[in-house]
Design an enzyme around this catalytic site. Structure first.
Site, short mmCIF file in Angstrom:
data_model
loop_
_atom_site.label_atom_id
_atom_site.label_comp_id
_atom_site.label_asym_id
_atom_site.label_seq_id
_atom_site.Cartn_x
_atom_site.Cartn_y
_atom_site.Cartn_z
N ASN A 1 -8.49 -2.91 -2.38
CA ASN A 1 -10.07 -2.48 -1.71
C ASN A 1 -10.14 -1.24 -1.97
O ASN A 1 -11.78 -0.27 -1.46
CB ASN A 1 -10.37 -3.37 -0.47
N HIS A 2 -9.41 -0.31 -1.79
CA HIS A 2 -9.28 1.20 -2.16
C HIS A 2 -9.68 1.33 -3.27
O HIS A 2 -9.42 3.19 -4.09
CB HIS A 2 -8.10 2.45 -0.93
N ARG B 1 -12.93 -7.40 9.60
CA ARG B 1 -13.19 -5.90 8.20
C ARG B 1 -14.88 -6.22 7.76
O ARG B 1 -15.71 -4.94 7.15
CB ARG B 1 -12.22 -5.54 6.69
N ASP C 1 -6.44 7.24 -1.60
CA ASP C 1 -7.14 6.97 -0.15
C ASP C 1 -6.35 7.85 1.51
O ASP C 1 -4.16 7.32 0.96
CB ASP C 1 -7.81 6.10 -0.36
N ARG C 2 -7.21 7.68 2.16
CA ARG C 2 -5.90 8.44 3.25
C ARG C 2 -5.28 9.43 2.99
O ARG C 2 -5.79 10.51 3.11
CB ARG C 2 -5.58 7.02 3.80
N HIS D 1 -0.93 4.53 -0.15
CA HIS D 1 -1.78 5.55 0.06
C HIS D 1 -1.85 6.57 -0.05
O HIS D 1 -2.47 7.75 0.78
CB HIS D 1 -2.44 4.83 1.34
N ASP E 1 -4.09 0.13 -3.45
CA ASP E 1 -3.98 0.78 -2.44
C ASP E 1 -3.62 1.93 -2.78
O ASP E 1 -2.68 2.65 -1.87
CB ASP E 1 -4.50 0.61 -1.26
N ASP F 1 0.03 -1.01 0.14
CA ASP F 1 0.17 -0.38 -0.22
C ASP F 1 0.70 1.27 -0.26
O ASP F 1 2.28 1.63 0.91
CB ASP F 1 -0.75 -0.12 1.09
N HIS G 1 -3.64 -8.16 -3.33
CA HIS G 1 -3.98 -6.93 -2.37
C HIS G 1 -4.08 -7.67 -0.44
O HIS G 1 -3.82 -7.78 0.30
CB HIS G 1 -5.16 -5.84 -2.58
N HIS H 1 -2.62 -4.57 2.48
CA HIS H 1 -3.62 -4.68 3.15
C HIS H 1 -2.91 -4.28 4.26
O HIS H 1 -5.13 -4.10 5.20
CB HIS H 1 -4.63 -5.98 2.78
#
Length: 490
Positions: A294-295, A391, A265-266, A235, A262, A233, A343, A418
């Protein structure tokens, strides 16, 4: 982690006092963003006094911060069961529902609070804001008709976009990404400047056209004496991405990379990350690989900042185009037929084969179960067997599940991402399941190292490089995230 602790018999004063002390200690860890430690202490408090709704609500918000949406939902529900009038528990549950894309269920919680507390202005405001989101999503669905029929990439008129005289940034050469373009782009981004929208749109359209022709599982061949790098990730942490290239060299035909989902995001430099990565994908299509995370999905992008960032830096139309492109990202990569990289993780069934992954129709938002969902969302667990996901999506799988899957498919081990890991990586399941996470000091709060894996084609033995976060401009993580969602998670 159990959240449905048995409540039996009266609780002694001594246990209640001990529980309160544990809760106060947990709160201190929470303030320091040490969420795992906080959860451990909230759990101990719950063991001492399982009748206190506050303990469950507090553990719920700590789990939300770790993206353990399933646990957060379960804890918030338990808090509500214990105290129907506890407003904060409804807010926690609503935040968990929203994280899982279940906006109508979130709205129901706000509606309930407004009914039982008709004079609560805060509850009214939250209900109104959530209702706006639900209506907006319904409107977006209504105007999109059938997403398969609406093709944003084909509707973009690049010819009508002019490059203004005052634009002095990097330029595509005859509409093509070159090494000069990417190196200039990376420097341009370091100065917090913005790529011209015409070039940005062209990159997205070209990446989509390339990805559409790829299978859902990509086979990668690495020569015996060649090096290959796998990153986890990112991010939106652009300056840490630049540090990876500084430590390990720029991507090239002799220095291939796989980025394992990923990308966005964030972190609030997600636009810079994704255009850099997509540019390298176009420059070295057979030596630079990207897996869907997943993002790279609409619900996550809506909540965690990417959609807001693209709309702010460019347009909401471009945000829609990103959704269209992400739907075509491959779901997994297999290196030399021996190492599978995805991922999230493995599956709720034992009979899944590599061919099953190849056959997945991926051009969509991930479903709530099945192979595609689990590739993006699942996590390993130390105990044997399987368990429901912390999750709330995907599953948790043990070392026996990993071993069976590897044996069935003739693989040596799996690499996944992840999950934040303190050292940037974790070796689990007798060395057969490796996690790599490449965003150090995740969200400027977690204090973790980042890591990447290098290997050679001959033995595919994983070597780990770890690194600390580097400085970045003063733009906070989640700066572009849904403001209402941010407020819920305070």
């Amino acid at each position: 982690m159990a959240s449905n602790e048995e409540i039996t018999g009266p609780i002694s004063q001594e246990d209640m006092e001990a529980a309160d002390k544990l809760k106060n200690e947990a709160n201190e860890y929470f303030k320091k963003q040490s969420y795992n430690n906080a959860i451990e202490l909230y759990s101990k408090a719950i063991e001492k006094n399982p009748k206190n709704a506050v303990f469950f609500a507090n553990r719920s918000i700590a789990n939300l911060r770790l993206e353990n949406f399933g646990y957060a939902l379960s804890d918030a529900s338990k808090a509500i069961e214990l105290d129907r009038s506890y407003t904060k528990a409804y807010y926690r549950r609503a935040a968990a529902y929203m994280s899982l894309g279940k906006y109508k269920l979130a709205l129901k919680d706000f509606e309930y609070v407004t009914k039982v507390r008709p004079n609560d202005q805060d509850a009214k405001m939250k209900y109104t804001e959530c209702n706006k989101i639900v209506k907006k999503i319904a409107f977006e669905k209504a105007i999109s008709v059938d997403k398969k029929e609406v093709n944003i990439a084909d509707s973009i008129n690049l010819e009508a976009m002019t490059i203004e005289d005052e634009y002095v940034g990097p330029a595509l050469e005859d509409g093509v990404v070159t090494l000069k373009f990417v190196t200039e782009l990376m420097e341009f981004y370091k100065q917090q400047k913005k790529l011209h929208k015409k070039y940005a749109y062209k990159i997205l359209i070209d990446v989509k056209a390339y990805l559409q022709k790829q299978p859902s599982l990509i086979d990668i061949k690495v020569a015996d004496d060649a090096k290959f790098t796998v990153c986890g990730d990112i991010h939106g942490q652009y300056y840490d991405l630049m540090n990876i290239f500084k430590l390990n060299g720029l991507p090239s035909e002799t220095n291939p990379y796989l980025f394992n989902g990923d990308f966005v995001d964030r972190g609030s430099f997600s636009v810079e990350c994704i255009f850099t990565l997509f540019s390298f994908k176009l420059l070295f299509p057979n030596h630079f690989y990207m897996s869907r995370g997943n993002h790279e999905t609409l619900d996550m992008n809506r909540m965690y900042g990417f959609r807001g960032e693209v709309s702010s830096k460019y347009t909401s139309q471009m945000a829609d185009l990103f959704t269209e492109v992400y739907n075509w990202l491959p779901l997994a990569h297999c290196i030399n037929g021996r190492v599978l990289v995805m991922h999230g993780g493995l599956f709720s069934k034992d009979d899944v084969t590599l061919d099953d992954i190849r056959k997945v129709d991926r051009n969509k938002q991930p479903p709530e179960d099945g192979i595609m969902c689990e590739l993006l969302w699942s996590d390993p667990q130390p105990m044997a067997g399987r368990a429901p996901s912390k999750r709330g999506v995907g599953c948790q799988f043990g070392p026996d599940v990993t071993s069976t899957f590897l044996q069935r498919n003739g693989l040596d081990y799996v690499i996944r991402s992840h999950e934040v890991k303190n050292d940037g990586y974790e070796i689990a399941h007798d060395g057969k399941c490796i996690t790599v996470f490449s965003a150090p000091n995740y969200c400027d709060t977690m204090g973790n190292l980042g890591a990447f894996i290098t290997m050679n084609g001959k033995d595919l033995k994983p070597n780990f490089t770890t690194y600390e976060a580097v400085a970045h401009p003063d733009v906070k993580p989640m700066a572009y995230a849904n403001s209402f969602f941010n407020m819920l998670c305070q």
